[in-house]
Motif scaffolding. Structure first.
Motif, short mmCIF file in Angstrom:
data_model
loop_
_atom_site.label_atom_id
_atom_site.label_comp_id
_atom_site.label_asym_id
_atom_site.label_seq_id
_atom_site.Cartn_x
_atom_site.Cartn_y
_atom_site.Cartn_z
N UNK A 47 0.81 -1.21 0.00
CA UNK A 47 0.00 0.00 0.00
C UNK A 47 0.85 1.27 0.00
N UNK A 48 2.16 1.12 0.03
CA UNK A 48 3.06 2.27 -0.01
C UNK A 48 3.35 2.65 -1.44
N UNK A 49 3.15 3.93 -1.75
CA UNK A 49 3.45 4.42 -3.10
C UNK A 49 4.90 4.90 -3.14
N UNK A 50 5.76 4.02 -3.60
CA UNK A 50 7.18 4.35 -3.74
C UNK A 50 7.60 4.08 -5.19
N UNK A 51 8.70 4.73 -5.54
CA UNK A 51 9.25 4.61 -6.90
C UNK A 51 8.18 4.98 -7.94
N UNK A 52 7.43 6.05 -7.65
CA UNK A 52 6.39 6.50 -8.57
C UNK A 52 7.05 7.11 -9.81
N UNK A 53 6.75 6.62 -11.00
CA UNK A 53 7.36 7.20 -12.21
C UNK A 53 6.84 8.61 -12.46
N UNK A 54 7.73 9.58 -12.46
CA UNK A 54 7.39 10.98 -12.66
C UNK A 54 8.30 11.55 -13.75
N UNK A 55 7.71 12.28 -14.67
CA UNK A 55 8.48 12.91 -15.73
C UNK A 55 8.93 14.31 -15.32
N UNK A 56 10.17 14.62 -15.59
CA UNK A 56 10.73 15.96 -15.35
C UNK A 56 11.07 16.57 -16.70
N UNK A 57 10.38 17.64 -17.05
CA UNK A 57 10.62 18.33 -18.32
C UNK A 57 11.55 19.51 -18.05
N UNK A 58 12.78 19.41 -18.53
CA UNK A 58 13.79 20.46 -18.34
C UNK A 58 13.99 21.14 -19.69
N UNK A 59 13.36 22.32 -19.85
CA UNK A 59 13.46 23.01 -21.14
C UNK A 59 14.80 23.70 -21.32
N UNK A 60 15.41 24.13 -20.24
CA UNK A 60 16.72 24.79 -20.33
C UNK A 60 17.58 24.35 -19.15
#
Length: 376
Positions: A47-60
């Motif tokens: 029930x633990x939400x770990x290693x959640x895939x998250x996108x990081x958009x780095x434009x600069x």
């Protein structure tokens, strides 16, 4: 005459319908189900939400941006993936590759240095299909952002007053209504009950009562026997699907953003898979109680616990995540949640539908191969 129009087949269908109406099967569960639940909850579900895939958009790229990315990479709650354009990040959210996006625009460093609190240097986009996961992810991102700001304050002497107000956009389920996420999954449970559990009893019941021997010595063919056994439960399964969809739309207000015909086709594929599983169990076991127990363990419980209906698959151990690929309900849950809340996202629907079609072909083929017109 073709099997679909033969008198024998009509007689078999009538017999099976009368059997369904006169003898609704019910199973007494004593020890196997509790043991299976303990094993699944103890080893297979987290029930633990770990290693959640998250996108990081780095434009600069910049020093501040890299510092912010490093904070996500060090956290046990995130499994960050880097994207260079917002378009790539949006595509990843649609394809269920990430659960959300954190967007750092090209002027992130300059606006952060000005401490401009009237504008938002970052943006957050969340996949709101799973309302609970979206809420948790929202809180995780806010916590990571607050911690990073405090570190920046200590390192650069910034004010404790937040200089950034994240703009959060929740896709697919803006109201974060959990019923919009749960109700589509209930279709999987209902169709599993009809398709697998009830079908698991059809041949086992005939073996126990001795009526199958009399049926095998008649001129009826094996194909006619299979059609006569499966078609009534196929009709029941589709009828239950239609009723469930009507209740989801009318009673619970769940949106159906995809095509109903795509939903019907994918439901047919899953129902054929469930029928194949139940039929194979029934042919092999020849005992109603044993068939029911095996069907519960290999169809209903995995559909309830390991399909993504209630528990996030990404939070499960690696071994269990691999085993979920053997659960047909996993693919159908993904299809249903996509069709109801996101629409006809073909990059999600087609691979999962192909997996169901393959499983249905294999299971029905094995059932036909195992059925013989002899008693041994």
């Amino acid at each position: 005459m073709a099997p679909w129009f033969s008198r024998r087949l009509r007689g078999l269908l009538r017999k099976e319908w009368l059997q369904i109406l006169r003898d609704p099967s019910s199973l007494a569960i004593a020890f196997v189900l509790p043991v299976g639940l303990l094993l699944l909850f103890g080893y297979g579900v987290s029930l633990d939400s770990k290693r959640v895939p998250v996108g990081l958009v780095i434009e600069q790229p910049s020093a501040s941006a890299q510092s912010f990315v490093a904070a996500f990479q060090r956290s046990v709650y995130f499994a960050p993936r880097l994207y260079h354009t917002l378009q790539d990040g949006r595509a990843a959210v649609r394809a269920h590759q990430v659960k959300g996006l954190v967007v750092l625009p090209s002027d992130f460093s300059q606006r952060l240095a000005r401490a401009d609190s009237d504008a938002a240097p970052i943006g957050v986009i969340l996949n709101g299909v799973d309302a609970n996961s979206a809420r948790l992810l929202h809180g995780y991102i806010q916590g990571a952002w607050s911690n990073w700001l405090e570190q920046e304050r200590d390192a650069r002497g910034l004010s404790l007053t937040p200089v950034v107000a994240p703009e959060v956009r929740i896709w697919f389920n803006p109201e974060l209504e959990s019923r919009h996420y749960l109700v589509p999954g209930l279709l999987v449970i209902n169709m599993t009950l009809v398709g697998a559990l009830l079908t698991a009893l059809v041949f086992a019941r005939e073996w126990e009562r001795g009526t199958l021997e009399a049926l095998l010595v008649t001129p009826v063919t094996l194909n006619e026997i299979l059609i006569g056994k499966l078609l009534p439960y196929f009709v029941l399964g589709l009828g239950g699907m239609v009723l469930s969809v009507l209740m989801a739309l009318g009673l619970f207000g769940v949106p159906l953003r995809g095509s109903f015909w795509v939903l019907a086709l994918c439901s047919t594929l899953f129902l054929l898979t469930a029928l194949g599983m139940g039929l194979l169990i029934s042919i092999i076991t020849r005992n109603q109680f044993l068939a029911g127990m095996i069907a519960l363990l290999v169809t209903f419980l995995p559909a309830f616990l390991l399909s993504g209906f209630l528990f996030d698959i990404d939070s499960m151990p690696t071994l269990v995540r691999g085993l979920t690929h053997l659960v047909p309900a996993r693919y159908f849950v993904t299809i249903l949640q996509t069709l109801f809340l996101a629409g006809d996202v073909w990059s999600v629907i087609l691979p999962n539908a192909a997996a169901l079609a393959l499983m249905a072909t294999v299971l029905l083929g094995l059932s036909r191969r195992r059925l013989h017109k002899r008693l041994e």
